[in-house]
Design an enzyme around this catalytic site. Structure first.
Site, PDB file in Angstrom:
ATOM      1  N   ASN A   1      48.963  38.158  38.723  1.00 34.75           N
ATOM      2  CA  ASN A   1      48.686  36.733  39.046  1.00 34.75           C
ATOM      3  C   ASN A   1      49.915  35.876  39.737  1.00 34.75           C
ATOM      4  OD1 ASN A   1      49.609  36.862  36.027  1.00 34.75           O
ATOM      5  ND2 ASN A   1      48.603  35.131  35.799  1.00 34.75           N
TER       6      ASN A   1
ATOM      7  N   GLU B   1      50.635  31.841  40.431  1.00 28.89           N
ATOM      8  CA  GLU B   1      50.258  30.525  40.194  1.00 28.89           C
ATOM      9  C   GLU B   1      50.794  29.637  41.106  1.00 28.89           C
ATOM     10  OE1 GLU B   1      50.423  29.904  35.952  1.00 28.89           O
ATOM     11  OE2 GLU B   1      48.713  30.996  35.622  1.00 28.89           O
TER      12      GLU B   1
ATOM     13  N   GLU C   1      43.839  40.925  40.122  1.00 29.38           N
ATOM     14  CA  GLU C   1      43.001  41.874  40.573  1.00 29.38           C
ATOM     15  C   GLU C   1      42.878  41.598  41.932  1.00 29.38           C
ATOM     16  OE1 GLU C   1      42.769  39.974  38.002  1.00 29.38           O
ATOM     17  OE2 GLU C   1      41.395  40.890  36.526  1.00 29.38           O
TER      18      GLU C   1
ATOM     19  N   CYS D   1      37.855  37.870  36.029  1.00 29.62           N
ATOM     20  CA  CYS D   1      37.001  36.674  36.026  1.00 29.62           C
ATOM     21  C   CYS D   1      35.836  36.937  37.068  1.00 29.62           C
ATOM     22  CB  CYS D   1      37.786  35.482  36.731  1.00 29.62           C
ATOM     23  SG  CYS D   1      38.315  35.694  38.388  1.00 29.62           S
TER      24      CYS D   1
END
Ligand code: THU
Length: 134
Positions: free
Chosen positions: A42, A44, A55, A91
């Site tokens: 990830n 950010e 992902e 998610c």
């Protein structure tokens, strides 16, 4: 499928997570049908919206390299500074991206910090996905 190698790649990718705002680090390792592995972590942003999940980073890296056939993805995630964490289910947005490129039997391997794995199909995690079919 070499599940162990895929899981190791997901743990290694998690180490590269850039997640100073959430303090939650995720790693993913995506296996193509030809046996290649593309990893993602990830990433950010201080303005939050540009943040991208591990992902999707893995998928976009792979697709941008010409890959279209995928077998499985391993995902590992938890609080950055905690060594013990549970599974990190993808998610909804990532599930939709998976549905764009993968069939219903695509495997999603969720791993906790103890190396316990649980395997789901995409159809189990995103049933009745939008397909733009009439
Ligand atoms: N995140 C992922 O990378 N994958 C998931 O499946 C769930 C959430 C990231 C996004 C954000 O950087 C952090 O985890 C906290 O939500």
């Amino acid at each position: 499928m070499n599940t162990k190698k895929l899981i190791e790649a997901a743990f290694a990718a998690r180490e590269r997570a850039y997640s100073p705002y959430s303090g939650f680090s995720v790693g993913a390792a995506l296996l193509t049908k030809s046996g290649r592995i593309y990893t993602g972590c990830n990433i950010e942003s201080v303005s939050f919206t540009p943040t991208c999940c591990a992902e999707r980073v893995a998928f976009f890296k792979a697709v941008s390299e010409g890959e279209r056939d995928f077998e499985a993805i391993a995902v590992v995630g938890g609080k950055t500074n905690d060594s013990a964490f549970g599974i990190c289910p993808p998610c909804g947005v990532c599930r939709q991206v998976m549905a764009e490129f993968c069939g219903e039997d695509f495997k999603i391997i969720l791993v906790d910090s103890m190396d316990n794995e649980s395997i789901y199909t995409l159809n189990e995690l995103l049933p009745m996905s939008f397909k733009n079919e009439i």
